[in-house]
Structure formats: structure tokens, C-alpha cells
Design a protein around this motif. Structure first.
Motif, short mmCIF file in Angstrom:
data_model
loop_
_atom_site.label_atom_id
_atom_site.label_comp_id
_atom_site.label_asym_id
_atom_site.label_seq_id
_atom_site.Cartn_x
_atom_site.Cartn_y
_atom_site.Cartn_z
N LEU A 31 0.84 -1.21 0.00
CA LEU A 31 0.00 0.00 0.00
C LEU A 31 0.87 1.25 0.00
CD1 LEU A 31 -2.81 -0.99 2.53
CD2 LEU A 31 -2.79 -1.20 0.06
N LEU A 32 1.97 1.23 0.78
CA LEU A 32 2.80 2.43 0.88
C LEU A 32 3.50 2.72 -0.46
CD1 LEU A 32 4.20 2.01 4.48
CD2 LEU A 32 2.58 3.71 3.64
N ILE A 33 3.86 1.67 -1.20
CA ILE A 33 4.45 1.89 -2.53
C ILE A 33 3.46 2.66 -3.41
CG2 ILE A 33 5.11 0.76 -4.70
CD1 ILE A 33 6.30 -1.48 -3.06
N ALA A 34 2.21 2.21 -3.39
CA ALA A 34 1.19 2.84 -4.24
C ALA A 34 0.97 4.29 -3.82
CB ALA A 34 -0.11 2.07 -4.15
N VAL A 35 0.88 4.52 -2.50
CA VAL A 35 0.63 5.89 -2.02
C VAL A 35 1.81 6.80 -2.35
CG1 VAL A 35 0.30 7.29 0.04
CG2 VAL A 35 -0.93 5.14 -0.21
N ALA A 36 3.03 6.32 -2.08
CA ALA A 36 4.20 7.15 -2.36
C ALA A 36 4.29 7.44 -3.85
CB ALA A 36 5.46 6.43 -1.88
N GLY A 37 4.10 6.41 -4.68
CA GLY A 37 4.19 6.60 -6.13
C GLY A 37 3.15 7.57 -6.63
N THR A 38 1.90 7.41 -6.17
CA THR A 38 0.83 8.30 -6.63
C THR A 38 1.10 9.73 -6.18
OG1 THR A 38 -0.66 6.43 -6.33
CG2 THR A 38 -1.67 8.55 -6.76
N GLY A 39 1.54 9.89 -4.91
CA GLY A 39 1.81 11.24 -4.40
C GLY A 39 2.89 11.93 -5.20
N LEU A 40 4.00 11.23 -5.44
CA LEU A 40 5.07 11.82 -6.23
C LEU A 40 4.57 12.19 -7.62
CD1 LEU A 40 8.05 9.47 -5.28
CD2 LEU A 40 7.78 11.88 -4.69
N ALA A 41 3.74 11.31 -8.20
CA ALA A 41 3.22 11.57 -9.54
C ALA A 41 2.36 12.83 -9.55
CB ALA A 41 2.41 10.37 -10.02
N VAL A 42 1.56 13.04 -8.50
CA VAL A 42 0.70 14.23 -8.47
C VAL A 42 1.57 15.49 -8.43
CG1 VAL A 42 -0.99 15.49 -7.11
CG2 VAL A 42 -1.21 13.04 -7.38
N LEU A 43 2.60 15.45 -7.57
CA LEU A 43 3.48 16.63 -7.45
C LEU A 43 4.07 16.98 -8.81
CD1 LEU A 43 5.34 16.02 -4.08
CD2 LEU A 43 3.33 17.41 -4.57
N ALA A 44 4.46 15.97 -9.58
CA ALA A 44 5.07 16.24 -10.88
C ALA A 44 4.02 16.59 -11.92
CB ALA A 44 5.88 15.03 -11.33
N SER A 88 4.76 7.34 3.82
CA SER A 88 5.03 6.39 2.74
C SER A 88 6.39 6.67 2.11
CB SER A 88 3.92 6.44 1.69
OG SER A 88 4.02 7.64 0.95
N LEU A 89 6.74 7.95 1.96
CA LEU A 89 8.06 8.29 1.41
C LEU A 89 9.17 7.76 2.33
CD1 LEU A 89 7.91 11.94 0.03
CD2 LEU A 89 7.97 9.78 -1.20
N TRP A 90 8.96 8.00 3.64
CA TRP A 90 9.97 7.58 4.60
C TRP A 90 10.12 6.06 4.58
CZ3 TRP A 90 9.06 4.82 9.24
CH2 TRP A 90 10.19 4.71 10.07
N SER A 91 9.01 5.34 4.36
CA SER A 91 9.04 3.89 4.38
C SER A 91 9.84 3.32 3.20
CB SER A 91 7.63 3.32 4.34
OG SER A 91 7.14 3.38 3.02
N LEU A 92 10.06 4.14 2.16
CA LEU A 92 10.84 3.65 1.01
C LEU A 92 12.32 3.56 1.36
CD1 LEU A 92 9.23 5.72 -1.85
CD2 LEU A 92 8.67 3.43 -1.11
N ASN A 93 12.69 4.15 2.51
CA ASN A 93 14.07 4.05 2.99
C ASN A 93 15.06 4.67 2.00
OD1 ASN A 93 16.08 3.38 4.68
ND2 ASN A 93 16.27 1.25 3.98
N PRO A 94 14.85 5.95 1.63
CA PRO A 94 15.73 6.56 0.64
C PRO A 94 16.99 7.15 1.29
CG PRO A 94 13.93 8.05 1.17
CD PRO A 94 13.83 6.89 2.11
N ASP A 95 17.86 6.29 1.84
CA ASP A 95 19.02 6.85 2.54
C ASP A 95 20.04 7.38 1.52
OD1 ASP A 95 21.46 4.64 2.50
OD2 ASP A 95 19.44 3.80 2.26
N PRO A 96 20.77 8.44 1.89
CA PRO A 96 21.63 9.16 0.93
C PRO A 96 22.68 8.25 0.30
CG PRO A 96 21.49 10.33 3.03
CD PRO A 96 20.81 9.03 3.23
N GLY A 97 23.22 7.30 1.06
CA GLY A 97 24.26 6.44 0.52
C GLY A 97 23.77 5.67 -0.70
N ARG A 98 22.53 5.17 -0.58
CA ARG A 98 21.99 4.39 -1.67
C ARG A 98 21.70 5.27 -2.87
NH1 ARG A 98 16.82 1.33 -0.31
NH2 ARG A 98 16.58 0.55 -2.40
N LEU A 99 21.18 6.47 -2.58
CA LEU A 99 20.82 7.35 -3.69
C LEU A 99 22.06 7.77 -4.46
CD1 LEU A 99 17.96 9.55 -2.23
CD2 LEU A 99 17.84 7.71 -3.91
N SER A 100 23.20 8.01 -3.75
CA SER A 100 24.40 8.43 -4.47
C SER A 100 24.92 7.27 -5.33
CB SER A 100 25.48 8.90 -3.49
OG SER A 100 25.88 7.83 -2.67
N GLY A 101 24.78 6.05 -4.83
CA GLY A 101 25.18 4.90 -5.64
C GLY A 101 24.33 4.79 -6.89
#
Lengths: 254, 550
Positions: free
Chosen positions: B88-101, B321-334
Motif C-alpha cells: 500500500l505504501l508503494i502505491a501511495v508514495a508513487g501516486t503522491g510523487l506523480a501528483v506533485l510532478a 510512505s516516502l519515509w518507508s521507502l528508505n531513501p538513505d543518501p548512501g543508496r541514492l548516491s550509488g
């Protein structure tokens, strides 16, 4: 000139979900007569017409249409009876995407066995007759025009032509001009009147404008709250008198 | 005016005039479409080797697989809850990001946009591309870039949703009355101010409806994203199927089906409520000023408290939902190095004969399944629609059955058929056929019920038989929506057939999966381009056909 009744209602009553819509209505319509059925909305006009061709079944009393009792008919017999009774609707009941000619041809379905789709699926003789009837309502030139591109008055004339293709012995018209502007209304009523007079077809036509009823009909029948409050030849009536009777009936009800 | 024929049958009989309707372009298009549908279905059957014998054998294999899956083995309640929450959190996070864009994108892409032309064209290209490439295709790419897990899934959901939300929102923006915007401009407002003050308030109800609709779709999608490793409950399904643990796979499928059906019930309830609220004439917003309030203050009433509370709650859920995606900076830079490797590897796109054949296979699977599905769906729709059903209780049974069949994601069907019948387009065709049938049946039944009932009533009143009244009074009215919905189903089937390939059910999706696994990004790029072109072409054809048939 006026023969046996084509339509006889005897003490007919009908209700829906506990509300009485028609109460103890008796009426005889002889052949060739143009009867205007007047009354406000909710007076029971549409219900009365739908009892006549068996779309509704009465709770009390009997209906005899062209010598048959529609409530007691088998399915095929009811179809045969309906084929002899034309019905004109307020909202025309045409298929807007199809041509005027195809809509008129649909009036002949009861005489055919199979489903039909497209003008060319109907026999040539029927197409000739359909064009004649379109000519009678003044729309022969628009035969291949889509019905949703015609004006309201023209659509109602197409619907009348469709009814004529049934060669009806009785035409029921349920508020046929309520959705039309005054000029188109006069034209449609004139056509109905002329058909009634020329072909000797009885017409029962519900109207809510008293002026139209007096100008067109041989006889005026008024309903109020499901009861018949007036039944007189149109010749002796004036709009004021009709309204007075009407208001008196309303006062009695109140 | 009325011809003055005094006698009954005089002049028209002599010369009735033309009795054959003139040929119209509409008839040709309709005949062409019907012929094309039949031809494509036949070609598809030949391509995948469908015959009564092969179909019977395939269904037998499937039945044996289902027997082996019995009894389903449910994972522990804690595991189930965690997987569902992640889905559910994937869907909510994805939809929310999509609306912002989507909101700025939609205003830029709308025909009413007053900025430079190239900007509008660029926005439209983004909309078309993101809409044409399916979520699962993005998911494969993003798993490569961001690694396994829900982050890749949410981003895939977001990117694909941008296309649809922005397109529908742009339509709403274009339809909004231009006069208030003119008035604001006449007061000297900037373009951004005009958009926010005059257009946004009027497209807001449309935006809400679009977002809820998309969220509904995304919740279903996120349940199967795990099949490519992009998080959610699908991961467990893929693990179970991969390790041939069919009892566990059946248990997970049951959880997915129940989840999707519950979401369906929820969305039906919400839609019914909003409709009821609207028809009841919600007047809370227009109530007279409560006593003791300053005239320049909006103040609080129940309606405003609910609106603000709802908005805040939505925002909080989105942040969680965004926080649950675990977007830590180390992973994002990789991810940056992966992204640049993928992007540079994509150029130049490598087209090949094999790729074109795979695209053709996907296309055939989709169109054949859509045509066969439309035919079966029509029969089911006639059985269920209230104005055509021969028997009410049957209608209710078929309706419930269709909801259940539609509730199961078609990727699940594809996985099952692939497990039962092996890799290849036959499994994909069967899966698509089932989902197209259920989808078409729903669309057709809904539009049958919206038709004007009066012509049918009029013909019944004129003594027509049941089939005659249907053929003359209902079918001609139904032809445009039959064609339009049929083409729409074909459009959806095309996107889905790519997705099913990813599960191994034939077509271009399989090739795409393979190209990414073997780091052939130039092939991946060519496939993405080919998918976008084919989907866009089908959509355009469908639009043209619809315009000429209505």
C-alpha cells in the motif's frame, strides 16, 4: 359514422407502491374519435394510456382494447394487439444515430419474424410504404438524415410516421407535444388530427395545454388525482369553463 | 411543411424516390474494423498455435497445477501485514510523487498554455512517453538503478502515473471556462497566479477524482511489482513460484485477491458516497456566517474542518510512505553511477529483427486477446446489464463472478499459465483473454445500462419481439460505445501484453527483461522506443476510429 367502441375502460383502478394513481375510471371511445385527455402531471394520464396497450395491468376493473383484454392476453397475442395500437411518446423514442427511414421501418417489426438492422434489411414493399408515411408527415426528403440532426418537431413527426406504418386502429399519444415549441406542437397535432379524420383512426392524446385540447379534439376528458372529472364534446367547451370545472374539482379534493 | 395529399396513397407510390441509403464512410470504417478484428484474431490463433486440442491440453495442465497448489499455505499474520503495508505504501508514495510532478506538467501541456511552444511540446512528449511505457517496464529499469526494494517500485509507479494524471488533468484544464482567467489577466496577474487562482480551483474536483482513480490502479499494480523485485507482496509470490513452493504461492495469491477485492469494495463505497454527497446538495460550504465572527475571517465550520483535516492526514500518510521507502543518501548516491551507466549504455538504441518479431508477437497477443475478449465480454455484458439480461438472478451471479475475475491482476494469471504451460505467447494470450473478457464485460454492461430505454419501450409497444426490439432499439445505440470500449480494451491489452512478457509469457517484455539482465541497455532503449511507438500508434488509431464512428 361512429361505430362500436374501440376502447372501453370499466371502473378501472391502478396504484403503485400503495398510492392510487387511477380510481374508478370508465370511458368508451368510439371509432374515429379524437379524444384529448387533460389534467396536471400526476393526474394519471400516462398510466391510463399504458393500461390500454398492456404495458401496465389494472388492479381493478377491466380494459377492452379493440375487443381484447390486454391484461389477459398471452405474450404473442399481446404483441399482435400492440401491433394494432400505435403509441406516440413525449420523448419520441427514436434511435438518434439511425436515419428517419430506418426508424419509421421499425414500426413494421411486428409483421416480420426476424430481427432487422439497417434499412436494406427490410423488404422493398415496406420501404415504399415507409417513404409514403414520411411523405404524409412532410419529411420524405429527410428520409436518410440521422434523427439526432432533426428538430424536435421533425423527430415527433418521424415517430408518428413509424406509428402509421403499423396501420393502427387506435393511436395513443402520451404528451406528444410537451417537449415541442408552440409552432411544432400545432403542426404535430394537426397531423394527428388529419390522420384521425382521413383514416378513421381513434386517437387518445394526453395534453396539458387546455387550448390545444379544445382546438384539436372532438371530445375532452379531464383527469384529476386519478379520477375522471369531466367528459364532454369539445364543441361546447371554452377554456374558462374547463378551468372552472377543474378548479371546482380541485376544491372538492382539497 | 406538410404535403397536402388529400387522398391516402396517391403520389409517393408513383415515385417513392431512393429506397437505398447512400454509402457512408461510417459503414466502411465499421466493416473495416470488424474485418480487421476477425483477421487479427485468426492470425493470433495461428501464431500461438491455438486449436481446440491445444486449448483443452492447456486447460488440463492448468487444472493439474491448481490441484497441486491445493491447499494454499498462508504465511504468518505478521508477514502478511508487513507485505500488505509495504504494497500500500508503494502505491501511495508513487501516486503522491506523480501528483506533485503532474500538476505543473499538466498546466504546461494544456492547449491553453501561453508559454513558449517548445515547452508545451516537450511537456506533451513527456506525457506520451511515460504513459506508453508500462509500470513494470520502468520497474525493471529502476531495480537495476536503485537496487531491489520498494524505492524502485514507488518510482516506477510514479513515473508511469505522471503520464495519465497529467493527460487527464490537462484535458480538465483545457475544458475549464477561459473567462475568469481572462479577467484575472486583465487585472494584471502573472500566468502562474492566473493558473493558481482561477484554473486550479475549478479543476480541483477533477484532480481529486483522477488521483483516486489512479491510486486505485496503482494499488493493484504495486501488488505485482515484486515479481521483478520492486517490493511489495509480489516478491513473496515470485520467491514461492521460483522455488516451486506452489502451496505458498497459492496462499499469497489468495492474499493478493482478497486485498484487491477489499480495495475494490472501498473504492466503490467512496464513489457512492461522493456521488450521494453531491446529489444531496452539500451546503456546508455556503452556510451563512456564524455569529460572533469577524467578517474578514473565513472561520471554521464542519465542512472546512473536514477538508483541512483530510488534507493534513493525506499529507502525513504521503510523508510516512516516502519515509518507508528508505531513501538513505548512501543508496541514492550509488544510484547516480548506475543511472549514468544505464543512460550511456542506452545510446545508440540497437534495433534488431528479433526485436521486431517480439514486438509483433506482443501486438498479436494483445489484439487477438482483445478481439476474443470483446466477443466473450459482449455475451457476458448482455447477460448482466439490467436492460438486456434474460434473467435477473443470473445477472447477479455473473456480476459477482466478473468482479472476482477482474480483481485478480493479469500478471497473476500469466504467472500461473507460464507455470502450467511453460514460457511463450500461449500463456500470455490466455491470461490476456481472461482479463480482456472481464474488462470488456464491465465496460459493455455499464454502457448498455446508460442507453436511452425509450426506443426499446417504443418498439415493444409496437408489438416487436424481444430480439427485434433489441436489434432495432438497443444495438444501434450501443454500436459507438461497443467500438469505443472495444478499442480501449485493445489499447489496455497492448500495454498489458508487454507486462506479461516480463513474466515469461511471450512477446517483447521477455526480451526487455533479458536485455537488462545481460546489461544490453542499447537493446532496452530500442525496446522502450518500440513499445512507446506501438502503444501511441494504437491509441491514435483508436481515437481516430472513435471520432468517425460516434
Amino acid at each position: 359514422m361512429i361505430g362500436a367502441p374501440v376502447l372501453r375502460l370499466s371502473e378501472v383502478g391502478k396504484g403503485f407502491h400503495g398510492t392510487t394513481v387511477l380510481d374508478d375510471v370508465s370511458l368508451d371511445v368510439p371509432q374515429g374519435q379524437f379524444v384529448a385527455l387533460v389534467g396536471p402531471s400526476g393526474a394519471g394520464k400516462s398510466t391510463l394510456l399504458r393500461l390500454v396497450n398492456g404495458m401496465y395491468v389494472p388492479d381493478r376493473g377491466t380494459v377492452r382494447t379493440l375487443g381484447e383484454n390486454p391484461a389477459a392476453c398471452s405474450r404473442s397475442r399481446l404483441r399482435a394487439l400492440r401491433a394494432r395500437v400505435g403509441f406516440v411518446f413525449q420523448q419520441f423514442g427514436l434511435v438518434g444515430r439511425l436515419s428517419a427511414l430506418e426508424n419509421v421501418l421499425m414500426g413494421s417489426l411486428a409483421t416480420l419474424r426476424l430481427p432487422r438492422y439497417g434499412v436494406m434489411s427490410y423488404p422493398r414493399a415496406l420501404r415504399v410504404r415507409a417513404v409514403e408515411h414520411l411523405d404524409r408527415v412532410g419529411l420524405a426528403d429527410q428520409r436518410f438524415q440521422r434523427c439526432d440532426t432533426l428538430s424536435g418537431g421533425q423527430q415527433q413527426r418521424v415517430a408518428v410516421a413509424r406509428t402509421l406504418l403499423q396501420s393502427p386502429e387506435l393511436i395513443l399519444a402520451d404528451e406528444p407535444v410537451a417537449s415541442l415549441d408552440p409552432a411544432a406542437s400545432v403542426l404535430v397535432l394537426e397531423i394527428l388530427k388529419r390522420i384521425s379524420a382521413e383514416d378513421g383512426i381513434s386517437v387518445v392524446c394526453s395534453l396539458h395545454q387546455i387550448e390545444f385540447a379544445l382546438a384539436t379534439a372532438d371530445r375532452v376528458v379531464a383527469l384529476r388525482g386519478g379520477r375522471l372529472v369531466l367528459d364532454e364534446p369539445a364543441a361546447g367547451l371554452t377554456a374558462d369553463r374547463l378551468r372552472a370545472i377543474y378548479d371546482a374539482a380541485g376544491a372538492r379534493d382539497g | 411543411m406538410v404535403s397536402t395529399t388529400s387522398t391516402r396513397h396517391a403520389p409517393a407510390e408513383a415515385n417513392p424516390g431512393p429506397l437505398r441509403p447512400p454509402w457512408s464512410a461510417r459503414a466502411f470504417i465499421a466493416a473495416g474494423l470488424l474485418g480487421a478484428a476477425v483477421a487479427v484474431t485468426w492470425l493470433t490463433f495461428w501464431w500461438i498455435g491455438l486449436s481446440p486440442a491445444s486449448l483443452a491440453a492447456g486447460l488440463g495442465d492448468t487444472a493439474r497445477l491448481l490441484a497441486r497448489m491445493w491447499p494454499p499455505d498462508l504465511p504468518g499474520a505478521g508477514d502478511v501485514a508487513r507485505m500488505i503495508a509495504e504494497t500500500l505504501l508503494i502505491a501511495v508514495a508513487g501516486t503522491g510523487l506523480a501528483v506533485l510532478a503532474s500538476v505543473p506538467l499538466a498546466f504546461t501541456a494544456a492547449r491553453t498554455h501561453r508559454g513558449p511552444r517548445w515547452l508545451r511540446s516537450a511537456a506533451r512528449v513527456v506525457v506520451v512517453l511515460t504513459r506508453a511505457v508500462p509500470t513494470l517496464a520502468f520497474a525493471i529499469l529502476f531495480v537495476r538503478i536503485f537496487g531491489l526494494g520498494p524505492l524502485a517500485g514507488a518510482l516506477a509507479v510514479a513515473v508511469h502515473s505522471v503520464g495519465m494524471i497529467a493527460k487527464m488533468l490537462a484535458d480538465a484544464v483545457e475544458e475549464a471556462d477561459p473567462v475568469p482567467a481572462e479577467a484575472a489577466r486583465a487585472c494584471g496577474a502573472r500566468e502562474a497566479q492566473v493558473a493558481v487562482s482561477t484554473v486550479l480551483p475549478r479543476v480541483f474536483p477533477a484532480l481529486t477524482a483522477i488521483v483516486l482513480y489512479r491510486l486505485d490502479i496503482n494499488l493493484r499494480t504495486s501488488a505485482v511489482l515484486g515479481v521483478v523485485g520492486a517490493g511489495g507482496i509480489g516478491v513473496a509470490l515470485q520467491t514461492a513460484l521460483g522455488s516451486l513452493n506452489y502451496h505458498r504461492a497459492a496462499g499469497i495469491i489468495c492474499v493478493i485477491v482478497v486485498l484487491v477485492l477489499l480495495l475494490e469494495l472501498l473504492s466503490v463505497a467512496i464513489r457512492r458516497r461522493t456521488r450521494a454527497g453531491r446529489s444531496a446538495g452539500d451546503t456546508t460550504g455556503t452556510a451563512a456566517l456564524p455569529a460572533g465572527r469577524a467578517p474578514h475571517d473565513v472561520g471554521w465550520d464542519r465542512g472546512r474542518a473536514l477538508r483541512v483535516g483530510g488534507a493534513v492526514a493525506t499529507g502525513v500518510v504521503f510523508l510516512v510512505s516516502l519515509w518507508s521507502l528508505n531513501p538513505d543518501p548512501g543508496r541514492l548516491s550509488g544510484a547516480w553511477t548506475n543511472l549514468s551507466a544505464v543512460l550511456t549504455g542506452m545510446w545508440p538504441p540497437a534495433f534488431s529483427g528479433e526485436l521486431l518479431m517480439a514486438v509483433l508477437e506482443s501486438l498479436l497477443m494483445a489484439l487477438g486477446a482483445a478481439a476474443a475478449g470483446a466477443a466473450c465480454g459482449l455475451v457476458l455484458a448482455l447477460l448482466t446489464a439490467v436492460n438486456t439480461t434474460p434473467w435477473r438472478p443470473l445477472s447477479a451471479v455473473v456480476r459477482v463472478l466478473l468482479v472476482v475475475v477482474r480483481g485478480i491482476p493479469d500478471l497473476v494469471y500469466a504467472l500461473l499459465f507460464v507455470a502450467a504451460l511453460g514460457l511463450g505467447p500461449f500463456a500470455g494470450f490466455l491470461a490476456l483473454w481472461i482479463s480482456c473478457t472481464a474488462l470488456a464485460a464491465k465496460f459493455f454492461a455499464d454502457s448498455l445500462e446508460q442507453l436511452d430505454p425509450l426506443p426499446h419501450e417504443a418498439l415493444t409497444a409496437a408489438g416487436a419481439r424481444r430480439w427485434q426490439a433489441f436489434a432495432a432499439g438497443i444495438w444501434p445505440q450501443f454500436v459507438p460505445s461497443f467500438t469505443g470500449n472495444g478499442l480501449f480494451v485493445a489499447d489496455l491489452a497492448m500495454r498489458e501484453s508487454v507486462v506479461l512478457g516480463i513474466a515469461g509469457a511471450g512477446g517483447v517484455g521477455y526480451l526487455m527483461q533479458e536485455s537488462i539482465a545481460t546489461l544490453r541497455y542499447d537493446t532496452t532503449a530500442a525496446i522502450v522506443i518500440a513499445i512507446a511507438v506501438v502503444v501511441y500508434a494504437i491509441e491514435t488509431l483508436a481515437r481516430i476510429a472513435r471520432r468517425h464512428l460516434l
